[in-house]
Scaffold this active site. Structure first.
Site, PDB file in Angstrom:
ATOM      1  N   GLU A   1      -1.305   0.813  -5.936  1.00 37.59           N
ATOM      2  CA  GLU A   1      -0.876  -0.465  -6.191  1.00 37.59           C
ATOM      3  C   GLU A   1       0.022  -0.964  -4.449  1.00 37.59           C
ATOM      4  O   GLU A   1      -0.086  -1.929  -3.911  1.00 37.59           O
ATOM      5  CB  GLU A   1       0.461  -1.072  -6.934  1.00 37.59           C
ATOM      6  CG  GLU A   1      -0.829  -0.072  -8.320  1.00 37.59           C
ATOM      7  CD  GLU A   1      -2.242  -1.447  -7.996  1.00 37.59           C
ATOM      8  OE1 GLU A   1      -2.515  -2.537  -7.290  1.00 37.59           O
ATOM      9  OE2 GLU A   1      -3.174  -0.966  -8.774  1.00 37.59           O
TER      10      GLU A   1
ATOM     11  N   GLY B   1      -4.830  -0.512 -15.096  1.00 39.06           N
ATOM     12  CA  GLY B   1      -3.467   0.488 -15.264  1.00 39.06           C
ATOM     13  C   GLY B   1      -2.457  -0.481 -14.154  1.00 39.06           C
ATOM     14  O   GLY B   1      -1.784  -0.134 -14.755  1.00 39.06           O
ATOM     15  N   ALA B   2      -3.004  -1.641 -13.504  1.00 37.66           N
ATOM     16  CA  ALA B   2      -1.771  -2.051 -12.765  1.00 37.66           C
ATOM     17  C   ALA B   2      -2.141  -3.365 -12.103  1.00 37.66           C
ATOM     18  O   ALA B   2      -3.429  -3.334 -11.391  1.00 37.66           O
ATOM     19  CB  ALA B   2      -0.641  -1.033 -11.912  1.00 37.66           C
TER      20      ALA B   2
ATOM     21  N   GLU C   1      -6.380 -11.521 -11.386  1.00 38.60           N
ATOM     22  CA  GLU C   1      -7.376 -10.601 -11.233  1.00 38.60           C
ATOM     23  C   GLU C   1      -8.559 -10.457 -11.945  1.00 38.60           C
ATOM     24  O   GLU C   1      -7.811  -9.853 -13.035  1.00 38.60           O
ATOM     25  CB  GLU C   1      -7.473  -9.661 -10.609  1.00 38.60           C
ATOM     26  CG  GLU C   1      -7.969  -8.130  -9.432  1.00 38.60           C
ATOM     27  CD  GLU C   1      -7.927  -7.788  -8.930  1.00 38.60           C
ATOM     28  OE1 GLU C   1      -9.046  -7.581  -7.614  1.00 38.60           O
ATOM     29  OE2 GLU C   1      -6.865  -7.223  -7.929  1.00 38.60           O
TER      30      GLU C   1
ATOM     31  N   GLU D   1      -1.397  -4.835  -8.145  1.00 40.00           N
ATOM     32  CA  GLU D   1      -1.692  -5.704  -6.876  1.00 40.00           C
ATOM     33  C   GLU D   1      -0.469  -6.450  -5.992  1.00 40.00           C
ATOM     34  O   GLU D   1       0.199  -6.747  -5.447  1.00 40.00           O
ATOM     35  CB  GLU D   1      -1.731  -4.705  -5.982  1.00 40.00           C
ATOM     36  CG  GLU D   1      -2.975  -5.710  -5.314  1.00 40.00           C
ATOM     37  CD  GLU D   1      -3.700  -5.863  -6.015  1.00 40.00           C
ATOM     38  OE1 GLU D   1      -5.598  -6.087  -5.800  1.00 40.00           O
ATOM     39  OE2 GLU D   1      -4.432  -5.003  -7.116  1.00 40.00           O
ATOM     40  N   ASN D   2       0.283  -7.181  -7.654  1.00 44.32           N
ATOM     41  CA  ASN D   2       0.559  -9.074  -7.133  1.00 44.32           C
ATOM     42  C   ASN D   2       1.596  -8.860  -5.853  1.00 44.32           C
ATOM     43  O   ASN D   2       2.545  -7.940  -6.120  1.00 44.32           O
ATOM     44  CB  ASN D   2       1.378  -9.461  -8.197  1.00 44.32           C
ATOM     45  CG  ASN D   2       0.511  -9.349  -9.175  1.00 44.32           C
ATOM     46  OD1 ASN D   2      -0.854  -9.777  -9.304  1.00 44.32           O
ATOM     47  ND2 ASN D   2       1.245  -8.487 -10.335  1.00 44.32           N
TER      48      ASN D   2
ATOM     49  N   GLU E   1     -10.673  -2.587  -2.354  1.00 35.91           N
ATOM     50  CA  GLU E   1     -10.331  -1.372  -3.509  1.00 35.91           C
ATOM     51  C   GLU E   1     -11.092  -0.115  -3.214  1.00 35.91           C
ATOM     52  O   GLU E   1     -10.519   1.410  -2.988  1.00 35.91           O
ATOM     53  CB  GLU E   1     -10.801  -1.736  -5.305  1.00 35.91           C
ATOM     54  CG  GLU E   1     -10.681  -2.318  -5.252  1.00 35.91           C
ATOM     55  CD  GLU E   1      -9.040  -3.035  -5.904  1.00 35.91           C
ATOM     56  OE1 GLU E   1      -8.670  -1.562  -5.891  1.00 35.91           O
ATOM     57  OE2 GLU E   1      -8.491  -3.812  -6.620  1.00 35.91           O
TER      58      GLU E   1
END
Length: 883
Positions: free
Chosen positions: A320, A283-284, A144, A286-287, A342
């Site tokens: 996530e 930060g992370a 992303e 969400e795959n 988001e």
């Protein structure tokens, strides 16, 4: 995806060419130009032959014409830095393809085809950390927003949904763990190599693809869903980090349970994996089924992580995980709809964190972040609506506006609908759009239909930038109180004239004698001005407004200081009580900076503030978590936002003077509070966290009034600390003082934690953000430290983002702070443009700064703009900041 939550080699000037060519402006992409992609890609098969230096990728795409799109005789497959080694269509080598600015253009006839493309990529040289890259001996991905095109040629846009089957093979010794999206369906090995095959049954866009291969260990657990399915859970980390993953795993299980109970969302795969990566821009991510996290938001134990770190891990893991439905099962039609996933998911993670801890404190923390990051964005050159109309580089729109203001906009819908009706709206949204690439309009329509709201005018919140200013006045005559409200949405770049927007305001009217009110009410200001009357008040009541921060607006009112003192002591809404205390201090500081206070007025105001803060310290009904919030002084950024043009030097001086005055008056109370809190043993409950919070706040006030006494007390706290929160809090105070205790503890901290990257990040950040008068020189020295590198985003942010967020140092009158940040941007842009571009806004605020500093800031922006070969990320941010 979670943007970096902590608002956390340069040194010397970068040599510039005498006549640098101007970079070519990237093309403008406009929301109104959206058209459906001409081809569907129902199935994607990927085969990876893995290696750190070289990875071979074979992509097989099943494509079919999209009946909902215009005819497309050529399919555009996006690529970035790729060269096709072979292109086959239906098994036959294709010779008629061409390249267009990195994209592969392939003519196709007929209704359906199979396309097979082979490429080779070099993960070890991918310093952008987008696509497939190497991180300390492992391979991982970040796709992303547009990273997948750096892996293989593909229609890399969020509205192209495909099911993925992935085969990965590589050396067993180097990559013993092979992970991908979905469920693992087969494994095998041969000689020194092994392979794994993964299948994700849920159609997803390419930005949700993930792959990880490396030498990892896992904490294993499971979760049984509300329908009785058992889901395998794993948190993968490097050897040696496993004992710091318990909190992450428990946070994941709490997230899964909460989402079932509050939003009715159940997990939909047999497996959920988290992987911690030390080199990560965000930060992370969400795959689907394989969340990739910055180590900062996974690893924690009391010795190395603060209470804030624990809270951050819980919130980001929740964020996530919640994306599985608000982002994955329903994704974005295009990147203009980014707040669809988001903003909604930030609201969900905020509500989750409220339920897991102190709801009032969490609300105050969220508002503080909004005011620190988003309000300045809304009033600066980079202002944009939560659903922008155009962009040049999508990475630049992962902003506090899209995330945090987006969450506030959806929270307002929840406030107006009520929790039950809002839940009906979200249920309808999930049912109506499951498996689709949706729009913000789809979400608003679902809330309208499910909650029974008319949101026609409310849609303006999606299209208008700027923080509304709400004027408030309260009049009293006879038994009637009359509330007059007005709103102005300020002009922003590209939007000069704004329409009034619906603004839900919770309020209460307090009786002065009893300190009580007759109930909270909700009014909605949907005109430029409106009047509301309230009967039954023999005397003029005290107004508490925008309770719980029901709308993301700025309240402008001329309120007597005694009313603020009243609300700070008696308001039963914790946020409103906090707000009164902040308003009491902010009003004084703005007046002091503007020079409108005489000596007597200044002394009286300081006395009132000290008295109000003293009452907070003495209030036995407060828990320490809330007490700590009420004692916090407003930050310099928030104070500056109250002024059309700010003088950072004067703001800093007046704020420090107020801190010193309060610290002197309340010295013994502060010492007693510190002593009382120090008697509590270490626990992770609210009492333990609150005690640690007020200890450090006591030290900060004492440091302003009596540096020697504060230094001794802080050194004692540091030496006796049995947890990172106390140790870091003490070191934060010491870092701003010029005492012997400072140097000794900084050396001890480094030696104690040398080798632990996350804790050494704290060591850099504490010095870069300190109030020490030599902070600039300290940052220069730290930039030459052997542990500093430009190639790790966490390390860069720990030093330079902390410095850019330190007004007293960054805004040095000679412009040295500005030069340092500009040098950093120029040095970092060729390595990691996404991270480099995030430093531009700190210079872009020049219009709101006094003329001398403003000229220096603008000059540094112009120097960056003149550099050759700027990335699209940095070029867009700099040119928008200068326009």
């Amino acid at each position: 995806m979670d943007i970096a939550r902590t608002p956390e080699t340069p040194g010397g000037n970068v040599e510039m060419a005498d006549a640098a060519p101007q970079p070519k402006a990237p093309p403008m992409i406009r929301r109104d130009d959206y058209r459906p992609f001409g081809w569907l890609v129902p199935e994607t098969k990927l085969d990876f032959e893995l290696g750190l230096e070289s990875t071979h990728v074979t992509a097989t795409l099943t494509v079919a014409r999209n009946a909902k799109a215009d005819p497309a005789p050529v399919i555009r497959l996006n690529g970035d830095g790729l060269e096709p080694e072979s292109v086959l269509v239906d098994g036959v080598p294709a010779t008629n393809w061409t390249m267009d600015e990195g994209d592969l253009m392939l003519p196709l006839t007929g209704e359906a085809h199979e396309i097979r493309i082979a490429t080779t990529i070099q993960p070890s040289t991918n310093s952008q950390l987008m696509g497939l890259y190497a991180s300390n001996g492992m391979l991982c991905t970040q796709c992303e927003a547009e990273g997948f095109r750096r892996i293989t040629f593909f229609p890399d846009r969020p509205d192209v949904l495909s099911t993925y089957t992935v085969r990965m093979s590589g050396p067993k010794a180097q990559f013993p763990v092979l992970l991908c999206n979905g469920n693992r369906i087969a494994v095998g090995e041969g000689g020194d190599s092994h392979w794994a095959e993964w299948h994700d049954p849920w159609p997803k866009p390419s930005y949700l693809f993930a792959l990880v291969a490396g030498d990892l260990v896992a904490r294993n657990d499971s979760f049984t869903t509300m329908s009785g399915r058992k889901v395998e859970l794993n948190v993968y980390v490097r050897e040696g980090d496993l004992d710091r993953t318990e909190h992450a795993m428990e946070s994941l299980k709490r997230s899964m349970k909460w989402d079932e109970e509050v939003f009715g969302r159940e997990y939909d795969l047999d497996l959920f994996n988290i992987v911690a990566v030390s080199d990560f821009n965000m930060g992370a991510m969400e795959n689907k089924g394989l969340n990739v996290f910055n180590t900062k938001f996974v690893l924690a134990d009391p010795e190395t992580a603060t209470d804030a770190d624990y809270d951050g891990i819980e919130g980001v893991i929740g964020h996530e995980y919640f994306h599985n439905w608000s982002g994955n099962r329903i994704t974005c039609r295009d990147w203009f709809q980014l707040s669809l996933k988001e903003g909604f998911t930030v609201l969900r993670d905020q509500l989750f964190s409220q339920d897991m801890g102190s709801a009032p404190v969490k609300r105050i923390e969220d508002v503080r972040i909004l005011r620190m990051a988003q309000f300045p964005e809304d009033s600066g050159p980079l202002a944009h609506p939560i659903r922008p109309d155009s962009y040049r580089e999508i990475n630049n729109f992962y902003t506090a506006t899209v995330y945090n203001k987006g969450a506030e906009v959806i929270r307002m819908m929840r406030t107006m609908a009520g929790e039950e009706r809002f839940r009906a709206g979200t249920d309808l949204y999930f049912d109506r759009h499951d498996g689709e690439a949706a729009t913000c309009e789809d979400f608003v329509e679902a809330i309208e239909d499910g909650a029974g709201l008319d949101l026609k005018q409310f849609r303006l919140w999606y299209s208008q930038a700027g923080t509304p200013k709400v004027s408030v006045s309260l009049e009293h005559e006879g038994n009637t109180a009359t509330l007059r409200l007005g709103q102005v949405v300020p002009s922003t770049p590209g939007q000069l004239d704004k329409q009034p927007m619906p603004i839900p305001l919770k309020l209460a009217l307090f009786d002065r004698a009893s300190g009580k009110h007759g109930g909270e009410q909700l009014v909605v200001l949907d005109k430029a001005a409106d009047t509301f009357t309230f009967d039954g008040f023999a005397e003029k009541p005290v107004l508490s407004i925008n309770r719980t921060f029901s709308a993301p607006v700025t309240i402008e009112r001329d309120v007597p200081r005694e009313d603020l003192v009243f609300l700070a002591a008696k308001d039963d809404d914790p946020f409103a009580r906090y707000e009164a205390m902040q308003e009491l201090m902010t009003g004084h500081l703005v007046a002091a900076v503007s020079g409108s206070l005489g000596d007597n007025d200044r002394a009286a105001a300081r006395a009132d503030i000290a008295r109000a803060l003293g009452a907070v310290i003495a209030d036995a009904t407060l828990d320490d978590l809330m007490r700590g919030e009420l004692l916090l002084m407003p930050g310099q950024t928030h104070i500056a936002e109250q002024m059309l043009v700010a003088d950072p030097g004067r703001i800093h001086a007046e704020r420090e003077a107020l801190k010193a005055a309060v610290g002197a008056v309340l010295a013994e109370d502060l010492v007693a509070m510190h002593a009382r809190a120090s008697t509590l043993p270490f626990t992770m409950d609210a009492a333990g966290k609150g005690a640690r919070k007020v200890k450090t706040i006591a030290l900060t006030y004492l440091a302003g009034a009596d540096p020697e006494r504060a230094s001794a007390l802080a050194a004692s706290q540091y030496d006796s600390a049995d947890n990172m929160t106390d140790r870091q809090g003490a070191l934060m105070v010491l870092a701003g003082l010029g005492t012997a205790e400072r140097t000794a503890r900084l050396i001890d901290f480094y030696n104690r934690y040398q080798g632990n990257a996350l804790v050494i990040d704290k060591w850099f950040a504490l010095q870069a953000s300190s109030l020490h008068p030599q902070a600039i020189e300290h940052v220069k020295a730290l930039a030459d430290h052997p542990d500093f590198t430009l190639r790790n985003p966490n390390r860069v942010r720990s030093l330079y983002m902390a410095f850019a967020g330190n007004p007293s140092a960054f805004h040095a009158a000679d412009g040295e702070g500005y030069r340092m940040v500009a040098d950093l941007i120029l040095a970092l842009d060729p390595i990691n443009p996404q991270t480099a571009a995030r430093f531009v806004p700190s210079l872009g605020r020049w219009r709101r700064i006094e003329p001398g500093r403003a000229a220096l800031m603008r000059s540094e922006l112009e120097r960056v703009a003149a550099a050759p070969h700027l990335s699209r990320d940095t070029f867009e941010q700099v040119t928008r900041s200068l326009d």
